[in-house]
Motif scaffolding. Sequence first.
Motif, PDB file in Angstrom:
ATOM      1  N   THR A  19       0.789  -1.212   0.000  1.00  0.00           N
ATOM      2  CA  THR A  19       0.000   0.000   0.000  1.00  0.00           C
ATOM      3  C   THR A  19       0.828   1.271   0.000  1.00  0.00           C
ATOM      4  O   THR A  19       0.534   2.218  -0.706  1.00  0.00           O
ATOM      5  N   GLY A  93     -11.464  -0.888  -3.463  1.00  0.00           N
ATOM      6  CA  GLY A  93     -10.213  -0.267  -3.037  1.00  0.00           C
ATOM      7  C   GLY A  93     -10.242   0.005  -1.551  1.00  0.00           C
ATOM      8  O   GLY A  93     -11.241   0.493  -1.002  1.00  0.00           O
ATOM      9  N   LYS A  95      -8.438   2.153   0.306  1.00  0.00           N
ATOM     10  CA  LYS A  95      -8.430   3.558   0.705  1.00  0.00           C
ATOM     11  C   LYS A  95      -9.815   4.169   0.581  1.00  0.00           C
ATOM     12  O   LYS A  95     -10.289   4.871   1.485  1.00  0.00           O
ATOM     13  N   THR A  96     -10.481   3.926  -0.546  1.00  0.00           N
ATOM     14  CA  THR A  96     -11.817   4.468  -0.768  1.00  0.00           C
ATOM     15  C   THR A  96     -12.783   4.009   0.317  1.00  0.00           C
ATOM     16  O   THR A  96     -13.530   4.811   0.895  1.00  0.00           O
ATOM     17  N   GLN A 208      -4.346   4.306  -3.229  1.00  0.00           N
ATOM     18  CA  GLN A 208      -5.475   3.493  -3.638  1.00  0.00           C
ATOM     19  C   GLN A 208      -5.018   2.179  -4.254  1.00  0.00           C
ATOM     20  O   GLN A 208      -3.951   2.105  -4.868  1.00  0.00           O
ATOM     21  N   ARG A 210      -6.947  -0.879  -6.561  1.00  0.00           N
ATOM     22  CA  ARG A 210      -8.174  -1.364  -7.199  1.00  0.00           C
ATOM     23  C   ARG A 210      -7.858  -2.647  -7.955  1.00  0.00           C
ATOM     24  O   ARG A 210      -6.775  -2.774  -8.530  1.00  0.00           O
ATOM     25  N   ARG A 515      -2.393  -0.124  -8.610  1.00  0.00           N
ATOM     26  CA  ARG A 515      -2.458   1.006  -7.686  1.00  0.00           C
ATOM     27  C   ARG A 515      -2.504   2.311  -8.457  1.00  0.00           C
ATOM     28  O   ARG A 515      -1.933   2.463  -9.516  1.00  0.00           O
ATOM     29  N   SER A 518      -4.440   8.691  -5.181  1.00  0.00           N
ATOM     30  CA  SER A 518      -5.688   9.429  -5.093  1.00  0.00           C
ATOM     31  C   SER A 518      -5.422  10.693  -4.309  1.00  0.00           C
ATOM     32  O   SER A 518      -4.785  10.619  -3.306  1.00  0.00           O
TER      33      SER A 518
END
Length: 518
Positions: A19, A93, A95-96, A208, A210, A515, A518
């Motif tokens: 991450t 994701g 972070k989201t 982020q 995904r 990744r 964001s």
Amino acid sequence: MSAADAGDGTIPTPPDAATPGPGTSRRKWLILAVIAVAQLMVVLDGTVVNIALPDAQKALGFGNADRQWIITGYALAFGSLLLLGGKLADLLGRKTTFLAGLIGFAAASAVGGAANGFEMLVTARVCQGVFGALLAPAGLSLLTTTFPGKKERGTAFAVYGAIVASGSALGMLLGGVLTEYLDWRWCLYINLVFAAIGVVGGTRVLEQSRPATRPKLDLPGTASVCAALFCLVYGFSNAESHSWSTPSTWGFLAAGAVLLAAFAAWQARAANPLLPLRIVADRNRGGAYTATFLVMAGVSGVFLFLTYYLQETRGYSPIETGLSYLPMLLAAVVMGMLSNLVLLPRTGPKPLVTLGLLLAACGMAWLTTIGLHTGYATTLLGPLIVAGAGMGLALSPSSNTATFRVPASDSGVASAMVNTMQQVGQSVGTALLNTIAVSATTSYLTTHAGTTSGSTLESLSVLHGYTTAFWWAAGILAAGSLICGALLRRGALAGQGDSGIPAASAPQPEPATTRSDS
């Protein structure tokens, strides 16, 4: 690089799981701080409101029958949606999902703090549970993927485990301070401070992730497990205010069991299962999940009955009650850090978890010596320290073990299982022990009627109910020590793969996400 090339014996983490990206080590520890603050907020909220309930009830004018829904509403939403929240972290994701959970939790807390009636407060608590179910598994998943190395992971999970083990006690302390010196509404407003730190820090340091190819959400599995967890949490919560023979208790529990069985059967053949069975089938992870459930089920008696004992029997103020838990909190933190940083790499989880459960059982048994006029230092201090040490020794390694070697694409749902076991264990333990305590109290009143004055008899009967519940809690924890001792493998975690094979021959997981900043 093969698994054998990893210096700590673990499977090298694919690029998607890292991450923090190519940043410095300092950035990783900032991520840990953000996750710790968010997790502390969620754990605190399970108990910080409890001490404020009497004042909130007076201010908003709702009855005793409605009071339980302030707690139950949060537990229902949180417990039933955790697995869905974990899967959304994998799909949308981390972070989201993490930031959405933080912002939503803060907004719901603000509404609850400003509540002008019972309905508004309950709605806010339910919304807290919904967003908490997004936040908690996303945070643990971020922790798992940010710290793949053995040494870093030990430190990170030591912090996380210490928060889980001590958060409830800290919630009692904070709730007492806020209620006594400010106002009950600050037990909800305080979340805005935690959330602000988490959102600002998370926006700056998290990256982020995904999935490169996003699979479809397992809708049948999601519906069945959410309904199953809702029925189980509701059934056990309902047992607190009614009885086990009430249709709304056993009916929901039976429905929950049937739905869980249907969920497990569906997961075995679903193309994109919500909870791949390989996650829970591993002996170490299964043992870690079981330990988490049993610790929360057994030790929940401390916070429920000891709070009543201190305030109603011994006449402690809210702040004095909160401070009484401080030694337990410190013991949990110290043992949580020690177990993950020093002991787990050498011994593996088996001896730590089994000893931790046994220590917690001893603490519960020691608490049965309380009396109507016993002192804190002579009767309560020792068992609280022992129980706190046991919690830290069992929960911290369990959180680490439960997410060890899980592929990045499954880290969210594997993390959600940890949170689910915490929440369901607490609900089950609270309902079961409360029912046992009430039955023991009633039985004592019946068998000792006329032997002493009315007020003294009532106090003695309530005390008998508490000590009976403590004995049952000790039994649950002692049995858990045997069960987890049988489930968990011998040896350090670094020597085993997901199915017990040597790390060098374990398959390399395929990169599953991409990744983007964001």
